[in-house]
Design a protein around this motif. Structure first.
Motif, short mmCIF file in Angstrom:
data_model
loop_
_atom_site.label_atom_id
_atom_site.label_comp_id
_atom_site.label_asym_id
_atom_site.label_seq_id
_atom_site.Cartn_x
_atom_site.Cartn_y
_atom_site.Cartn_z
N PRO A 48 56.26 53.01 30.42
CA PRO A 48 56.16 51.68 31.04
C PRO A 48 55.16 51.72 32.20
O PRO A 48 55.12 52.68 32.96
N SER A 49 54.36 50.67 32.30
CA SER A 49 53.31 50.66 33.32
C SER A 49 53.71 49.91 34.58
O SER A 49 53.17 50.15 35.65
N GLY A 50 54.61 48.95 34.46
CA GLY A 50 55.01 48.15 35.62
C GLY A 50 54.03 47.04 35.94
O GLY A 50 54.19 46.36 36.96
N ILE A 51 53.01 46.85 35.11
CA ILE A 51 52.03 45.78 35.35
C ILE A 51 52.11 44.77 34.20
O ILE A 51 52.65 45.07 33.13
N ALA A 52 51.53 43.60 34.44
CA ALA A 52 51.53 42.54 33.41
C ALA A 52 50.35 42.78 32.47
O ALA A 52 49.32 42.11 32.55
N GLU A 53 50.50 43.73 31.56
CA GLU A 53 49.38 44.16 30.71
C GLU A 53 48.84 43.02 29.85
O GLU A 53 47.63 42.95 29.59
N ASN A 54 49.72 42.16 29.38
CA ASN A 54 49.27 41.09 28.48
C ASN A 54 48.66 39.91 29.22
O ASN A 54 48.31 38.92 28.61
N GLU A 55 48.53 40.02 30.54
CA GLU A 55 47.94 38.93 31.33
C GLU A 55 46.68 39.38 32.07
O GLU A 55 46.14 38.62 32.86
N LEU A 56 46.23 40.59 31.81
CA LEU A 56 45.13 41.14 32.61
C LEU A 56 43.88 41.38 31.77
O LEU A 56 43.95 41.87 30.64
N VAL A 57 42.73 41.04 32.36
CA VAL A 57 41.43 41.44 31.82
C VAL A 57 40.66 42.11 32.94
O VAL A 57 40.97 41.94 34.13
N TYR A 58 39.67 42.89 32.56
CA TYR A 58 38.90 43.62 33.58
C TYR A 58 37.41 43.57 33.25
O TYR A 58 37.02 43.42 32.09
N ILE A 59 36.63 43.71 34.31
CA ILE A 59 35.16 43.77 34.17
C ILE A 59 34.68 44.90 35.07
O ILE A 59 34.89 44.86 36.28
N LYS A 256 29.98 33.91 34.88
CA LYS A 256 29.95 33.54 36.30
C LYS A 256 29.30 34.63 37.13
O LYS A 256 28.47 34.35 38.01
N LEU A 257 29.66 35.89 36.86
CA LEU A 257 29.08 37.00 37.62
C LEU A 257 27.58 37.12 37.35
O LEU A 257 26.80 37.43 38.25
N LYS A 258 27.18 36.87 36.10
CA LYS A 258 25.75 36.91 35.77
C LYS A 258 24.99 35.78 36.45
O LYS A 258 23.83 35.93 36.83
N THR A 259 25.65 34.65 36.59
CA THR A 259 25.01 33.52 37.28
C THR A 259 24.80 33.85 38.75
O THR A 259 23.75 33.54 39.33
N LEU A 260 25.82 34.51 39.37
CA LEU A 260 25.69 34.86 40.78
C LEU A 260 24.64 35.94 41.00
O LEU A 260 23.98 35.98 42.03
N ASP A 261 24.49 36.85 40.03
CA ASP A 261 23.49 37.91 40.14
C ASP A 261 23.02 38.28 38.73
O ASP A 261 23.68 39.04 38.04
N PRO A 262 21.88 37.74 38.30
CA PRO A 262 21.39 38.01 36.93
C PRO A 262 21.09 39.48 36.68
O PRO A 262 20.96 39.89 35.52
N ASN A 263 20.97 40.27 37.73
CA ASN A 263 20.61 41.69 37.54
C ASN A 263 21.84 42.59 37.37
O ASN A 263 21.71 43.81 37.31
N ARG A 264 23.01 42.01 37.31
CA ARG A 264 24.22 42.84 37.16
C ARG A 264 24.21 43.54 35.81
O ARG A 264 23.72 43.02 34.82
N ILE A 265 24.82 44.72 35.83
CA ILE A 265 24.99 45.47 34.58
C ILE A 265 26.49 45.63 34.33
O ILE A 265 27.19 46.25 35.12
N VAL A 266 26.98 45.03 33.26
CA VAL A 266 28.40 45.14 32.91
C VAL A 266 28.60 46.39 32.05
O VAL A 266 28.09 46.49 30.94
N LEU A 267 29.30 47.35 32.61
CA LEU A 267 29.54 48.61 31.89
C LEU A 267 30.64 48.48 30.84
O LEU A 267 30.55 49.04 29.75
N ASP A 268 31.66 47.74 31.17
CA ASP A 268 32.79 47.62 30.26
C ASP A 268 33.57 46.36 30.60
O ASP A 268 33.58 45.91 31.75
N LYS A 269 34.23 45.83 29.63
CA LYS A 269 35.08 44.66 29.85
C LYS A 269 36.09 44.59 28.71
O LYS A 269 35.84 45.13 27.61
N GLY A 270 37.19 43.94 28.97
CA GLY A 270 38.19 43.81 27.92
C GLY A 270 39.55 43.49 28.49
O GLY A 270 39.70 43.19 29.69
N THR A 271 40.54 43.56 27.63
CA THR A 271 41.91 43.30 28.07
C THR A 271 42.58 44.62 28.45
O THR A 271 42.19 45.70 28.01
N MET A 272 43.61 44.52 29.26
CA MET A 272 44.34 45.73 29.68
C MET A 272 45.07 46.36 28.50
O MET A 272 45.21 47.58 28.43
N GLU A 273 45.51 45.55 27.56
CA GLU A 273 46.19 46.11 26.38
C GLU A 273 45.25 47.00 25.58
O GLU A 273 45.63 48.08 25.13
#
Length: 411
Positions: A48-59, A256-273
């Motif tokens: 068990p993680s103790g976090i709301a895994e099905n409600e989280l996304v990350y960037i 939104k993040l790309k709009t604030l800074d077009p030079n950003r590099i997104v390494l990974d993104k997805g859901t916590m699950e």
């Protein structure tokens, strides 16, 4: 049934009996330890993680080094992310559950203590508890006025201004029970580093610590500190939303993040699950391998029993016919071979238990695995007894079908 005739018959086939007993013993030893290892892996996968895994996304964004406007950029990003429809909380944590890397510290409950009571991970970042969905079971969450910037913490540590450090922290219930069993942890102090005291202001139900190796030292030993991070100090943004909104929120957040800074590099993104599934990928693969080995051994052992029993049935065809002619029923013949197999399997299991214990000791000494609970021994024995009885059933039924007239044909 009188087993003396069976034992007498087995004495005339010592070599084949010994080979079969050794095969059963080896299988029993391997199966017991394999089932134990599979159980260990499954227990780890289902932690068990103790976090709301099905409600989280990350960037996760590429870190391009320290920037003087990192704090302002982080505040701007989080303010923009909170404006996305469906988003309920945003945090910039220093580490993320189910990451391989982690920050850990030794904790003592007495400043004079030589050895640490335990090692725990450190979660930094404002709003981590709310964003992760961690449940507070005692005390309170960290207050906004308690937070300090991580860069200021470094300055305080360098100048030995320990009294200026934030001294409130949250711990998990697992930590509280380990440090102060049966006592109320609120208001109690523990010590880190050179005797720096910190006060427990809240207790979390659970919060899994990052790091695959650290989990073995206490998966629920985690702390949350009132330390604010800048853009180049965090691992990325964690966003909480309703489960059905995750895909849309993640897409909107990246835009939104790309709009604030077009030079950003997104390494990974997805859901916590998905992040959790990726983290335990090797454990699932190991479970499959161990399960395959276990099944292969049982199949080979079963085939060995079938082969030997079939050979003995063919070899004893005449004696079976004589017994039938003297009044033995089909059931008597069937039970004879089943009892014979039960005796051989029992001898193999007895030897296999000793081997299983020895293998477990070897794993404990060389691979730091825990001791195998005694419950796995009867589990292995029941499996071998069951496999043996199923395997011998076919040859035993063929033996039971031998008619009494066979005895007269062979005279």
């Amino acid at each position: 049934m009188d087993i003396r005739p069976i034992l007498f018959a087995l004495r005339r086939h010592k070599l084949t009996c010994c080979l079969l007993v050794l095969q059963i013993a080896f299988t029993c030893a391997i199966v017991c330890n394999t089932i134990f290892l599979i159980g260990q892996r499954l227990e780890r996968i289902n932690l068990p993680s103790g976090i709301a895994e099905n409600e989280l996304v990350y960037i996760q964004l590429a870190n391009i080094g320290g920037r003087p406007d990192g704090k302002a950029r982080a505040a701007e990003d989080m303010a923009a992310l909170r404006q996305i429809p469906g988003v309920t909380a945003v945090a910039l944590p220093g580490e993320m559950p189910f990451d391989n890397g982690s920050n850990n510290m030794d904790i003592r409950i007495n400043p004079e203590q030589h050895l640490a009571t335990l090692s725990a991970s450190q979660y930094f970042g404002e709003g981590v508890v709310k964003t992760f969905g961690v449940q507070l079971v005692e005390g309170r969450d960290l207050r906004p006025e308690e937070y300090v910037d991580l860069s200021d913490v470094f300055v305080m540590l360098a100048n030995k201004q320990y009294d200026k450090l934030p001294n409130s922290t949250l711990i998990t219930r697992a930590m509280a029970e380990r440090m102060w069993p049966g006592k109320d942890p609120l208001g109690k102090q523990f010590y880190v580093g050179a005797g720096m005291p910190f006060t427990v202001v809240g207790v979390m139900a659970n919060l899994i610590r990052p790091g695959s190796n650290q989990m073995n030292a206490g998966a629920g030993y985690s702390t949350v500190w009132p330390v604010r991070l800048t853009l180049d100090q965090g691992v990325g943004y964690m966003i909480r939303c309703a489960p059905q909104d995750r895909d849309q929120v993640l897409k909107s957040a990246v835009e939104k993040l790309k709009t604030l800074d077009p030079n950003r590099i997104v390494l990974d993104k997805g859901t916590m699950e998905q992040h959790r599934r990726d983290f335990f990928r090797n454990d699932r693969a190991m479970v499959g391998i161990l399960l395959g080995v276990c099944i292969a051994l049982l199949v080979v052992t079963a085939l060995g029993i079938v082969g030997l029993a079939s050979f003995w049935v063919a070899q004893r065809n005449r004696s079976i016919g004589v017994r039938r002619a003297l009044g033995a029923t089909r059931g008597n013949i069937l039970h004879y071979f089943q009892t014979e197999n039960f005796l051989l399997t029992t001898m193999g299991i007895a030897l296999g238990m000793v081997l299983a214990y020895g293998i477990n000791l070897f794993l404990i000494v060389h691979y730091e695995l825990p001791r195998m609970p005694a419950m796995y021994f009867p589990v292995g024995a029941l499996i071998l007894w069951g496999i043996g009885q199923v395997a011998v059933l076919g040859p035993a039924l063929r033996a039971a079908a031998v008619p009494p007239v066979v005895a007269t044909r062979s005279v």
